[in-house]
Design a protein around this motif. Structure first.
Motif, PDB file in Angstrom:
ATOM      1  N   LEU A  65       0.863  -1.182   0.000  1.00 25.26           N
ATOM      2  CA  LEU A  65       0.000   0.000   0.000  1.00 25.26           C
ATOM      3  C   LEU A  65       0.898   1.229   0.000  1.00 25.26           C
ATOM      4  O   LEU A  65       1.635   1.483   0.942  1.00 25.26           O
ATOM      5  CB  LEU A  65      -0.918   0.008   1.216  1.00 25.26           C
ATOM      6  N   GLU A  66       0.876   1.973  -1.088  1.00 22.08           N
ATOM      7  CA  GLU A  66       1.751   3.132  -1.252  1.00 22.08           C
ATOM      8  C   GLU A  66       1.105   4.426  -0.758  1.00 22.08           C
ATOM      9  O   GLU A  66       1.783   5.296  -0.236  1.00 22.08           O
ATOM     10  CB  GLU A  66       2.137   3.304  -2.735  1.00 22.08           C
ATOM     11  N   SER A  78       1.329  -0.789  -4.944  1.00 24.46           N
ATOM     12  CA  SER A  78       2.385  -1.128  -5.886  1.00 24.46           C
ATOM     13  C   SER A  78       2.389  -2.655  -5.992  1.00 24.46           C
ATOM     14  O   SER A  78       2.498  -3.348  -4.981  1.00 24.46           O
ATOM     15  CB  SER A  78       3.723  -0.624  -5.372  1.00 24.46           C
ATOM     16  N   GLU A  79       2.230  -3.157  -7.204  1.00 25.25           N
ATOM     17  CA  GLU A  79       2.156  -4.599  -7.436  1.00 25.25           C
ATOM     18  C   GLU A  79       3.474  -5.089  -8.030  1.00 25.25           C
ATOM     19  O   GLU A  79       4.079  -4.408  -8.851  1.00 25.25           O
ATOM     20  CB  GLU A  79       1.039  -4.918  -8.436  1.00 25.25           C
ATOM     21  N   LEU A  80       3.903  -6.289  -7.643  1.00 23.45           N
ATOM     22  CA  LEU A  80       5.106  -6.903  -8.197  1.00 23.45           C
ATOM     23  C   LEU A  80       4.726  -8.233  -8.831  1.00 23.45           C
ATOM     24  O   LEU A  80       4.024  -9.041  -8.220  1.00 23.45           O
ATOM     25  CB  LEU A  80       6.154  -7.131  -7.108  1.00 23.45           C
ATOM     26  N   TYR A  81       5.178  -8.437 -10.056  1.00 25.85           N
ATOM     27  CA  TYR A  81       4.921  -9.677 -10.779  1.00 25.85           C
ATOM     28  C   TYR A  81       6.263 -10.303 -11.129  1.00 25.85           C
ATOM     29  O   TYR A  81       7.165  -9.617 -11.612  1.00 25.85           O
ATOM     30  CB  TYR A  81       4.149  -9.411 -12.078  1.00 25.85           C
ATOM     31  N   LYS A  82       6.393 -11.597 -10.886  1.00 27.36           N
ATOM     32  CA  LYS A  82       7.620 -12.306 -11.231  1.00 27.36           C
ATOM     33  C   LYS A  82       7.294 -13.309 -12.336  1.00 27.36           C
ATOM     34  O   LYS A  82       6.411 -14.142 -12.175  1.00 27.36           O
ATOM     35  CB  LYS A  82       8.187 -13.014 -10.012  1.00 27.36           C
ATOM     36  N   ASN A 101       1.124  -0.035 -10.896  1.00 24.40           N
ATOM     37  CA  ASN A 101       0.348   0.651  -9.864  1.00 24.40           C
ATOM     38  C   ASN A 101      -1.087   0.164  -9.960  1.00 24.40           C
ATOM     39  O   ASN A 101      -1.620   0.022 -11.066  1.00 24.40           O
ATOM     40  CB  ASN A 101       0.385   2.166 -10.065  1.00 24.40           C
ATOM     41  N   LEU A 102      -1.675  -0.104  -8.825  1.00 19.45           N
ATOM     42  CA  LEU A 102      -3.089  -0.455  -8.753  1.00 19.45           C
ATOM     43  C   LEU A 102      -3.775   0.644  -7.955  1.00 19.45           C
ATOM     44  O   LEU A 102      -3.453   0.870  -6.790  1.00 19.45           O
ATOM     45  CB  LEU A 102      -3.296  -1.807  -8.067  1.00 19.45           C
ATOM     46  N   LYS A 103      -4.680   1.336  -8.613  1.00 23.61           N
ATOM     47  CA  LYS A 103      -5.425   2.408  -7.948  1.00 23.61           C
ATOM     48  C   LYS A 103      -6.863   1.944  -7.756  1.00 23.61           C
ATOM     49  O   LYS A 103      -7.515   1.526  -8.710  1.00 23.61           O
ATOM     50  CB  LYS A 103      -5.389   3.682  -8.790  1.00 23.61           C
ATOM     51  N   THR A 114      -7.783   0.306 -11.395  1.00 26.81           N
ATOM     52  CA  THR A 114      -6.995   0.663 -12.567  1.00 26.81           C
ATOM     53  C   THR A 114      -5.557   0.209 -12.357  1.00 26.81           C
ATOM     54  O   THR A 114      -4.901   0.646 -11.411  1.00 26.81           O
ATOM     55  CB  THR A 114      -7.006   2.189 -12.798  1.00 26.81           C
ATOM     56  N   PHE A 115      -5.096  -0.677 -13.212  1.00 25.19           N
ATOM     57  CA  PHE A 115      -3.689  -1.081 -13.236  1.00 25.19           C
ATOM     58  C   PHE A 115      -3.015  -0.250 -14.312  1.00 25.19           C
ATOM     59  O   PHE A 115      -3.458  -0.241 -15.457  1.00 25.19           O
ATOM     60  CB  PHE A 115      -3.548  -2.563 -13.609  1.00 25.19           C
ATOM     61  N   SER A 116      -1.941   0.441 -13.948  1.00 27.45           N
ATOM     62  CA  SER A 116      -1.248   1.292 -14.918  1.00 27.45           C
ATOM     63  C   SER A 116       0.230   1.367 -14.566  1.00 27.45           C
ATOM     64  O   SER A 116       0.675   0.801 -13.570  1.00 27.45           O
ATOM     65  CB  SER A 116      -1.862   2.687 -14.923  1.00 27.45           C
TER      66      SER A 116
END
Length: 183
Positions: A65-66, A78-82, A101-103, A114-116
């Motif tokens: 959570l940013e 803030s999302e992290l994908y591996k 970013n997920l808002k 919104t993922f951007s």
């Protein structure tokens, strides 16, 4: 006849061996983005915000959570994908790290997600490059059609895995709120 065959082969090769999968793009600025609305009839804006915060804490997704702004009724994660790339001819598999970013925006009975700002990162501290730049420059080194085809297949696999992980976050978000709505 040989000239005609050569022109036919060279002209069709890019069509046959072009990339087949593309991530969702915003129609206005052509950047990778995912957006949707969850409608939850029986929950107030305050209840939705509380549930979103608990979802962020309980989920096993790699996120942070940013920013939370109660006045504007928004949370930003803030999302992290591996993504593990396919093994190369030398047997080495490459690990890719992407962030976005997920808002979450809240209104009465509704949440807009919104993922951007998708980025490819080599290491945790670096700023990274935009995913659009990464995709555009991924297979520039491929000289032969065979090499270009392998690069495009690898890029397709990376994009599919990233799409699947974003879809999984959306699925978990929907399930969390649907379960709370039914209680």
């Amino acid at each position: 006849m040989k000239t005609l065959l050569f022109i036919f082969t060279v002209g069709l090769a890019p069509l046959v061996f072009s990339q087949t999968f593309e991530l969702n793009k915003d129609l206005d600025d052509d950047k990778v983005a995912y957006q949707g609305v969850l409608e939850l009839d029986s929950l107030s804006k305050e209840q939705l915000m509380t549930l979103a915060k608990t979802w962020g804490e309980k989920t096993n997704i790699d996120q942070t959570l940013e920013n939370s702004d109660d006045e504007l009724s928004t949370y930003e994660f803030s999302e992290l994908y591996k993504v593990e790339g396919k093994k190369s001819e030398l047997g080495k598999a490459y690990d890719y790290r992407f962030t976005s970013n997920l808002k979450l925006e809240f209104k009465e009975n509704k949440i807009r997600y919104t993922f951007s700002d998708f980025k490819k990162k080599s290491s945790p501290g670096e700023p990274g490059c935009s995913i659009e730049h990464y995709i555009e420059n991924y297979n520039k080194k491929g000289i032969s059609i065979k090499s270009k085809t392998k690069d495009e297949l690898r890029l397709d696999a990376i994009e599919l895995e990233l799409h699947e992980q974003v879809s999984n976050v959306i699925y978990e978000l929907k399930n969390h709120f649907a379960a709370e709505k039914d209680e």
